[in-house]
Design an enzyme around this catalytic site. Structure first.
Site, PDB file in Angstrom:
ATOM      1  CE1 TYR A   1     -17.994 -10.156 -17.865  1.00 47.29           C
ATOM      2  CE2 TYR A   1     -15.762 -10.431 -17.054  1.00 47.29           C
ATOM      3  CZ  TYR A   1     -16.706 -10.612 -18.036  1.00 47.29           C
ATOM      4  OH  TYR A   1     -16.361 -11.270 -19.182  1.00 47.29           O
TER       5      TYR A   1
ATOM      6  CE  LYS B   1     -18.203  -6.826 -22.447  1.00 42.55           C
ATOM      7  NZ  LYS B   1     -17.980  -6.989 -21.014  1.00 42.55           N
TER       8      LYS B   1
ATOM      9  CG  ASP C   1     -16.069  -3.013 -14.264  1.00 40.42           C
ATOM     10  OD1 ASP C   1     -16.417  -2.273 -15.208  1.00 40.42           O
ATOM     11  OD2 ASP C   1     -15.875  -4.235 -14.394  1.00 40.42           O
TER      12      ASP C   1
ATOM     13  NE  ARG D   1       6.528  -5.922 -24.554  1.00 40.15           N
ATOM     14  CZ  ARG D   1       7.761  -5.621 -24.104  1.00 40.15           C
ATOM     15  NH1 ARG D   1       7.902  -4.779 -23.093  1.00 40.15           N
ATOM     16  NH2 ARG D   1       8.832  -6.150 -24.652  1.00 40.15           N
TER      17      ARG D   1
HETATM   18  C1  LIG Z   1     -17.114  -7.647 -20.165  1.00 36.70           C
HETATM   19  C2  LIG Z   1     -16.813  -7.080 -18.843  1.00 36.70           C
HETATM   20  C3  LIG Z   1     -15.538  -7.188 -18.278  1.00 36.70           C
HETATM   21  C4  LIG Z   1     -14.410  -7.957 -18.950  1.00 36.70           C
HETATM   22  O1  LIG Z   1     -14.034  -7.370 -20.136  1.00 36.70           O
HETATM   23  P1  LIG Z   1     -13.455  -8.186 -21.413  1.00 36.70           P
HETATM   24  O2  LIG Z   1     -13.248  -7.116 -22.410  1.00 36.70           O
HETATM   25  O3  LIG Z   1     -14.495  -9.194 -21.777  1.00 36.70           O
HETATM   26  O4  LIG Z   1     -12.208  -8.861 -20.966  1.00 36.70           O
HETATM   27  C5  LIG Z   1     -15.319  -6.582 -17.058  1.00 36.70           C
HETATM   28  N1  LIG Z   1     -16.299  -5.926 -16.404  1.00 36.70           N
HETATM   29  C6  LIG Z   1     -17.543  -5.815 -16.912  1.00 36.70           C
HETATM   30  C7  LIG Z   1     -18.580  -5.081 -16.147  1.00 36.70           C
HETATM   31  C8  LIG Z   1     -17.841  -6.386 -18.134  1.00 36.70           C
HETATM   32  O5  LIG Z   1     -19.081  -6.289 -18.629  1.00 36.70           O
END
Ligand SMILES: *Cc1c(COP(=O)(O)O)cnc(C)c1O
Length: 396
Positions: free
Chosen positions: A109, A207, A182, A56
């Site tokens: 998101y 992603k 983000d 961890r």
């Molecule tokens: C998918 C996504 C998230 C969240 O990520 P997870 O891996 O699904 O928890 C946050 N921001 C954006 C822009 C995303 O496409």
């Protein structure tokens, strides 16, 4: 004779392949093993062989991925989490205190909005949604003394708006707040928010970084900034260890493996996306195409100043309204009807009831005639054929 040593920074792809990914010192294995272990043998009480005690706190596979990503985002440190949302939650809880306030870019998101409004609000965190391109609205939304975070997604999801990261960073500085970007849609290959003045970057590594739709993960990357008297890296690192939403070794390995080929994939994603966006513009069934690579996109010129390409996400609106949009989303064969994005395979989604269902009926709701594509790396002619079938089927 003395030799001049130049310190030219290695290129993106060289860094992606090698940073944090050195051969295993013990065996020479070119790909370091996945350290699938929870704990590490100690040579005496608290005498650690390579600084590792318990996974961890630190794990060589996770740390290798964190080093690789930090290098690509021009950050001091990166921290890998079990999902993108876990990364966002860790960052926000590390930097916010009850009673404080977040200025939240409205087009973003849906899960980030849900985290802030339904998980953090009961712990005393306020927020104000703002249109990301309206800098006066951002300035007006700041509550002096209370606003601790400005949160921005650009390109935004699902409307693919482009916001001026450097201008948001300036507003954050004026407010004495942190700017978090983000960077999931652009990926570090196309945009580095820390170089534009952001204090922290978050990624859903699920992603483009993972890139193959086979792993969930998230990351926070920070620069040298301090917050409440401590380096941000220390604050976020402590939260990762103490709250524990870490990425496991297998997931870290898959994310690191994906990241090595990010540049090649992004080039193909955006080449295909540009072609598809231009093709959609000519279609009578389509009323509007949202893609920053199109000269008519309102953020086109700005994107060219802060991004190195336009990315692989294309959204469009249907002249036939909601019914037509639903029919297109359900009418493709090669494109899979799925949430998520950034994998090698093409995905189509109906944001209003899929990714953005949690904001339906609120001021943040997305248009019901909107369809979003995650343009894959398949041959573009096959993608166009599939989209044409879905569009003509929806119109008839
Ligand atoms: C998918 C996504 C998230 C969240 O990520 P997870 O891996 O699904 O928890 C946050 N921001 C954006 C822009 C995303 O496409």
């Amino acid at each position: 004779m003395t030799r001049t040593v130049t310190t030219r920074r290695r290129g993106f792809t060289t860094t992606a392949v090698h940073a944090g990914q050195q051969p295993d010192p013990l065996t020479g294995a070119v790909i370091p093993p996945v350290y699938q272990t929870s704990t590490f043998a100690q040579d005496g009480i608290n005498v650690l062989r390579a600084g590792h005690e318990y996974s961890r706190g630190s794990n060589p596979t996770r740390n290798g991925f964190e080093e690789q990503l930090a290098a690509l985002e021009h950050g001091d440190r990166a921290f890998a989490f079990a999902s993108g949302i876990a990364a966002e939650d860790a960052l926000l809880r590390a930097v916010l205190r009850p009673g404080e306030h977040v200025v939240l870019g409205a087009d973003g998101y849906g899960g980030t909005n849900r985290l802030i409004t339904r998980v953090l609000a009961p712990w005393g965190i306020g927020h104000t949604p703002v249109e990301i391109t309206d800098l006066d609205a951002v300035r007006a939304a700041v509550r002096p003394g209370d606003t601790a975070v400005l949160w921005l997604e650009t390109p935004s999801n699902p409307l693919l708006g482009i916001a001026d990261v450097a201008a948001w960073a300036e507003l954050a500085r004026e407010a004495g707040a942190l700017l978090v970007v983000d960077n999931t849609f652009a990926s570090p290959y196309l945009q580095n928010p820390l170089l534009l003045g952001a204090h922290a970057v978050v990624h859903s590594t699920t992603k483009y970084i993972g890139g193959h739709s086979d792993v969930l993960g998230g990351a926070v990357v920070v620069g040298a900034a301090a917050w409440r008297g401590a380096p941000l890296a220390e604050t976020v690192g402590f939260q990762q260890f103490a709250a524990g939403a870490v990425a496991g070794p297998q997931d870290s390995y898959l994310a690191a493996r994906g990241l090595k080929t990010l540049s090649l994939r992004m080039e193909r994603h955006q080449e295909n996306a540009q072609r598809i966006a231009e093709w959609l513009l000519e279609r009578p069934e389509v009323s509007r195409v949202l893609y920053p690579g199109l000269p008519e996109h309102p953020g086109h010129a700005l994107a060219a100043t802060q991004m190195r390409g336009s990315g692989g996400m294309v959204s469009f609106r249907l002249a036939g309204g909601e019914a037509a949009a639903r029919a297109v989303a359900e009418g493709t064969r090669l494109y899979s009807l799925s949430v998520s994005l950034g994998g090698v395979e093409s995905l189509i989604c109906y944001p209003s009831e899929m990714t953005h269902a949690s904001v339906r009926g609120t001021p943040l709701a997305v248009p019901t005639d909107l369809v979003r594509l995650s343009v894959g790396i398949e041959d573009v002619e096959d993608q166009l054929e599939d989209l044409e079938r879905a569009l003509t089927g929806a119109a008839s």
